[in-house]
Design an enzyme around this catalytic site. Structure first.
Site, PDB file in Angstrom:
ATOM      1  N   HIS A  72       0.847  -1.199   0.000  1.00 53.43           N
ATOM      2  CA  HIS A  72       0.000   0.000   0.000  1.00 53.43           C
ATOM      3  C   HIS A  72       0.880   1.247   0.000  1.00 53.43           C
ATOM      4  CE1 HIS A  72      -4.101  -1.681   1.545  1.00 53.43           C
ATOM      5  NE2 HIS A  72      -3.601  -2.379   0.553  1.00 53.43           N
ATOM      6  N   TYR A 201      -9.130   5.159   7.985  1.00 55.11           N
ATOM      7  CA  TYR A 201      -9.255   5.455   9.419  1.00 55.11           C
ATOM      8  C   TYR A 201     -10.271   6.590   9.542  1.00 55.11           C
ATOM      9  CZ  TYR A 201      -4.850   2.903  10.335  1.00 55.11           C
ATOM     10  OH  TYR A 201      -3.871   1.941  10.458  1.00 55.11           O
ATOM     11  N   LYS A 297       1.270  -0.685  15.085  1.00 56.27           N
ATOM     12  CA  LYS A 297       2.699  -0.731  15.439  1.00 56.27           C
ATOM     13  C   LYS A 297       3.121  -1.960  16.249  1.00 56.27           C
ATOM     14  CE  LYS A 297       4.077   2.690  13.177  1.00 56.27           C
ATOM     15  NZ  LYS A 297       4.135   2.064  11.860  1.00 56.27           N
ATOM     16  N   TYR A 385       4.044   6.277  10.186  1.00 58.08           N
ATOM     17  CA  TYR A 385       3.176   5.176   9.750  1.00 58.08           C
ATOM     18  C   TYR A 385       3.985   4.105   9.008  1.00 58.08           C
ATOM     19  CZ  TYR A 385      -1.080   2.759   8.495  1.00 58.08           C
ATOM     20  OH  TYR A 385      -2.071   1.806   8.392  1.00 58.08           O
TER      21      TYR A 385
HETATM   22  C1  PHB Z   1      -5.765  -4.723  10.729  1.00 57.47           C
HETATM   23  O1  PHB Z   1      -5.762  -4.931   9.505  1.00 57.47           O
HETATM   24  O2  PHB Z   1      -6.145  -5.578  11.535  1.00 57.47           O
HETATM   25  C2  PHB Z   1      -5.308  -3.402  11.211  1.00 57.47           C
HETATM   26  C3  PHB Z   1      -4.865  -2.475  10.302  1.00 57.47           C
HETATM   27  C4  PHB Z   1      -4.454  -1.221  10.748  1.00 57.47           C
HETATM   28  C5  PHB Z   1      -4.477  -0.931  12.087  1.00 57.47           C
HETATM   29  C6  PHB Z   1      -4.890  -1.868  12.995  1.00 57.47           C
HETATM   30  C7  PHB Z   1      -5.316  -3.108  12.571  1.00 57.47           C
HETATM   31  O3  PHB Z   1      -4.086   0.295  12.493  1.00 57.47           O
END
Ligand code: PHB
Ligand code: APR
Length: 390
Positions: A72, A201, A297, A385
């Site tokens: 990604h 998010y 993380k 990130y």
């Molecule tokens: C997940 O895909 O489970 C996932 C992805 C991003 C996050 C937390 C969990 O920040």
């Protein structure tokens, strides 16, 4: 039994450390409380930093991740009814993350361990580390009613938040730092195509939501719920209704729904234990620290701990130098606190808090605006990130 490094726990930390040691010719045994199936049954996060990917490659277990993982180049923030993309790739000079489930990564490491004849004792009860203050530490455990002992040179506590290693650390030497958040994440997995080809998010008046994925046909979605919420109260229908309401219309309307194949609630916590070394015993991964999952993380921090510890052990065995071992705790904690800060910040930015009121929401909103308007702010988020260097 005798080995050089006795590893407690066969999660990602223990398996990765074990494989790097095996590849370097350093003898190790993993002692795991549960069965292999139980370890593989746990659903955890799925976003890998490049550092983690490189370590999987170094372990010789990266092939399937490269074939099946989804690279990604960006992530999306959703608020005020719109999606705003943070271009991780452009903002970090070409870095990206890899979406690949922890379950798959664990399986790949277990397969590699089997292929290279690494030894793992599953269903080991009452594991206790002994005498790690001196130079002849050992582990004891019980299996099928029989007591066993492993004499070793080092003990790696890779046994997660509830493990035996941290419990064995002398109380007077251990200091812990903790914040428990007043909410949890209700997560589901469903065999439906992800709503977006990158993660979303979402900050919404009804609470945080996250749209993630495991593959092109399998989605992983979460909504913020009160800490005391019961998973039995959440039918699939209720979950889908709630997550759609928390997304911008275009995303909510495009979302494909379907029966969940997993559903659970996880609490959110920030936790750090200091130090991470007690004589010849080390804490690695979740045994030493927990981050809330916002920003993904946890698994990546386990990888950087393993990097530092593996380098230290290799230095000890190859060059007879204790310098790396002496420096392990401070080196690991430096990066851990940076990731703790980022995870706390992103959690604080994206969730509804019961006690921060309208002022808190206005500040969140201003910060989100700042992130999408200022390249400097977006760059700061992006570099964290994709993962700080190690
Ligand atoms: C997940 O895909 O489970 C996932 C992805 C991003 C996050 C937390 C969990 O920040
Ligand atoms: N004795 C032996 N094994 C134990 C004991 C014990 N007393 N306690 C726990 N274990 C085992 C667990 O069964 C588990 O398999 O230790 C392992 C710890 O694995 P994880 O909890 O997965 O921790 P870690 O390997 O550090 O992985 C890092 O990153 O995504 C995050 O939290 C997530 O698990 C993830 C972590």
């Amino acid at each position: 039994m005798r080995t050089q490094v006795a590893i407690i726990g066969s999660g990602p930390s223990g398996l990765l450390l074990g494989q790097l040691l095996t590849n370097a010719g350093i003898d190790n045994v993993i002692v795991e409380r549960s069965t292999k199936e139980h370890v593989l049954g746990r659903i955890r996060a799925g976003v890998l930093e490049e550092g983690m990917c490189a370590m999987l490659d170094e372990a010789g277990a990266g092939a399937r991740m490269h074939a099946e993982g989804l690279p990604h180049d960006g992530v999306n923030l959703a608020f005020d009814g719109s999606l705003h993309r943070i271009d991780l790739h452009d903002l970090t000079g070409g870095k990206r993350v890899m979406v690949y489930g922890q379950t798959e990564l664990t399986q790949d490491l277990m397969d590699k361990r089997e292929e290279t004849a690494g030894q793992t004792v599953y269903e080991a009860a009452d594991v206790v580390p002994h005498d790690f203050a001196g130079d002849k530490p050992y582990l004891t455990y019980r299996k099928d009613g029989v007591e066993h002992r492993i004499d070793c040179e080092f003990i790696a506590g890779c046994d997660g938040y509830h493990g035996a290693a941290r419990k064995a650390a002398p109380e007077a030497l251990l200091k812990t730092y903790e914040r428990v958040y007043p909410f949890g994440w209700l997560g589901i997995i469903a065999e439906v195509p992800p709503v977006n080809d990158e993660l979303i998010y979402a900050n919404h008046p009804r609470g945080f939501a996250l749209c993630s994925m495991r593959s092109q046909t399998r989605s992983r979605y979460y909504v913020q719920v009160p800490a005391e919420e019961k998973v039995e109260d959440w039918s699939d229908e209720r979950f889908w209704d709630e997550i759609r309401r928390r997304l911008p219309d275009e995303a909510g309307e495009a979302m494909t729904t379907g029966p969940s194949i997993e559903k659970s609630i996880a609490p959110l916590r920030s936790f750090v234990a200091e130090p991470l070394r007690f004589g010849r015993m080390f804490l690695v991964g979740d045994a030493g620290h927990i981050v809330p999952p916002t920003g993904a993380k946890g698994l990546n921090l386990a990888a950087s701990d393993v990097r530092y510890l593996f380098d230290a052990l290799q230095e000890f065995y190859r060059e007879k130098s204790p310098a790396g071992i002496d420096g392990y705790s401070a080196r690991a904690l430096n990066r851990i606190w940076l990731a703790e800060r980022f995870s706390w910040w992103m959690t604080t930015l994206m969730h509804r808090f019961p006690d921060t009121g309208e002022f808190g929401q206005k500040i969140q909103h201003a910060e989100l605006d700042y992130l999408v308007q200022s390249k400097a702010a977006a760059t700061s988020m992006a570099e964290n990130y994709v993962g700080l260097p190690y």
